[in-house]
Design a protein around this motif. Sequence first.
Motif, PDB file in Angstrom:
ATOM      1  N   THR A  12       0.829  -1.209   0.000  1.00  0.00           N
ATOM      2  CA  THR A  12       0.000   0.000   0.000  1.00  0.00           C
ATOM      3  C   THR A  12       0.861   1.257   0.000  1.00  0.00           C
ATOM      4  N   LYS A  35      -7.304  13.717  -0.923  1.00  0.00           N
ATOM      5  CA  LYS A  35      -8.369  13.039  -1.663  1.00  0.00           C
ATOM      6  C   LYS A  35      -7.880  12.606  -3.038  1.00  0.00           C
ATOM      7  N   ALA A  38      -5.196   9.771  -2.669  1.00  0.00           N
ATOM      8  CA  ALA A  38      -5.824   8.499  -2.321  1.00  0.00           C
ATOM      9  C   ALA A  38      -6.508   7.882  -3.546  1.00  0.00           C
ATOM     10  N   ALA A  39      -7.179   8.714  -4.327  1.00  0.00           N
ATOM     11  CA  ALA A  39      -7.854   8.212  -5.532  1.00  0.00           C
ATOM     12  C   ALA A  39      -6.835   7.688  -6.535  1.00  0.00           C
ATOM     13  N   ASP A  42      -5.733   4.433  -5.480  1.00  0.00           N
ATOM     14  CA  ASP A  42      -6.863   3.505  -5.356  1.00  0.00           C
ATOM     15  C   ASP A  42      -7.010   2.989  -3.929  1.00  0.00           C
ATOM     16  N   ILE A  43      -6.937   3.925  -2.980  1.00  0.00           N
ATOM     17  CA  ILE A  43      -7.178   3.599  -1.571  1.00  0.00           C
ATOM     18  C   ILE A  43      -8.130   4.635  -1.003  1.00  0.00           C
ATOM     19  N   THR A  44      -8.580   4.436   0.212  1.00  0.00           N
ATOM     20  CA  THR A  44      -9.450   5.418   0.850  1.00  0.00           C
ATOM     21  C   THR A  44      -8.606   6.465   1.579  1.00  0.00           C
ATOM     22  N   ARG A  45      -9.224   7.615   1.868  1.00  0.00           N
ATOM     23  CA  ARG A  45      -8.515   8.647   2.632  1.00  0.00           C
ATOM     24  C   ARG A  45      -8.153   8.125   4.014  1.00  0.00           C
ATOM     25  N   ALA A  46      -9.025   7.316   4.588  1.00  0.00           N
ATOM     26  CA  ALA A  46      -8.758   6.763   5.920  1.00  0.00           C
ATOM     27  C   ALA A  46      -7.494   5.907   5.905  1.00  0.00           C
ATOM     28  N   THR A  47      -7.322   5.139   4.825  1.00  0.00           N
ATOM     29  CA  THR A  47      -6.112   4.313   4.697  1.00  0.00           C
ATOM     30  C   THR A  47      -4.878   5.199   4.613  1.00  0.00           C
ATOM     31  N   TYR A  49      -4.430   8.105   5.961  1.00  0.00           N
ATOM     32  CA  TYR A  49      -4.150   8.642   7.300  1.00  0.00           C
ATOM     33  C   TYR A  49      -3.580   7.588   8.245  1.00  0.00           C
TER      34      TYR A  49
END
Length: 200
Positions: A12, A35, A38-39, A42-47, A49
């Motif tokens: 990741t 944002k 992360a896009a 291909d991960i989420t913003r939470a990931t 952080y």
Amino acid sequence: MGNNQDRRVIRTKRELELALIRLLKKKSIHKISIKELAAEADITRATFYNYYRDPYEMIEQMQDKILASIQDIINETTGGDTYGFFIRLFEYLNDENVRAEILSFNSDKGNGYERIGYCIHNNYMLRWGQKFTEAQAANYKYYRYYIVFGCIAVVENWIKNGKVETPEQMARITNSVLPKEKMYLKSEKDLAIQKEELAV
């Protein structure tokens, strides 16, 4: 389970690093949002952080890893072997294209090449400066910046021009442009002899 999780974290973070480099080729780091990053990865913003506070911290950590490896090279080549230092430096930067790209970007701590220069200056050059007489020290203060950042400019241009020459060729070229009087890289023994000669 632990090993699989570790591999996922490594993968990741690697995807994030590559995503950041792709974006940095299009815009400055100041214009990259979490944002968007992360896009791109291909991960989420939470990931995101989970690993980093922001893109600035990310690029700094990427450069920090490179600087730590260069620090190891410095520590292992402190006896005056400039060719040995340069061959290892060029081989290291030639080993993975991503490393060279990471250095070209600015972070809050400055350009990556500048950071290498100060790393070499503070850890390689300053230790030799402590051995000089007061008269030598005044000249050495500016001489060391001239030498270090001149060499860093050679490294930077080699990378920007596509690393056409081999690390061996670049080590010879860089070593050949150094002043013949390598006062900044003399060994303890050489400096002791020099001090005795000056005292006569």
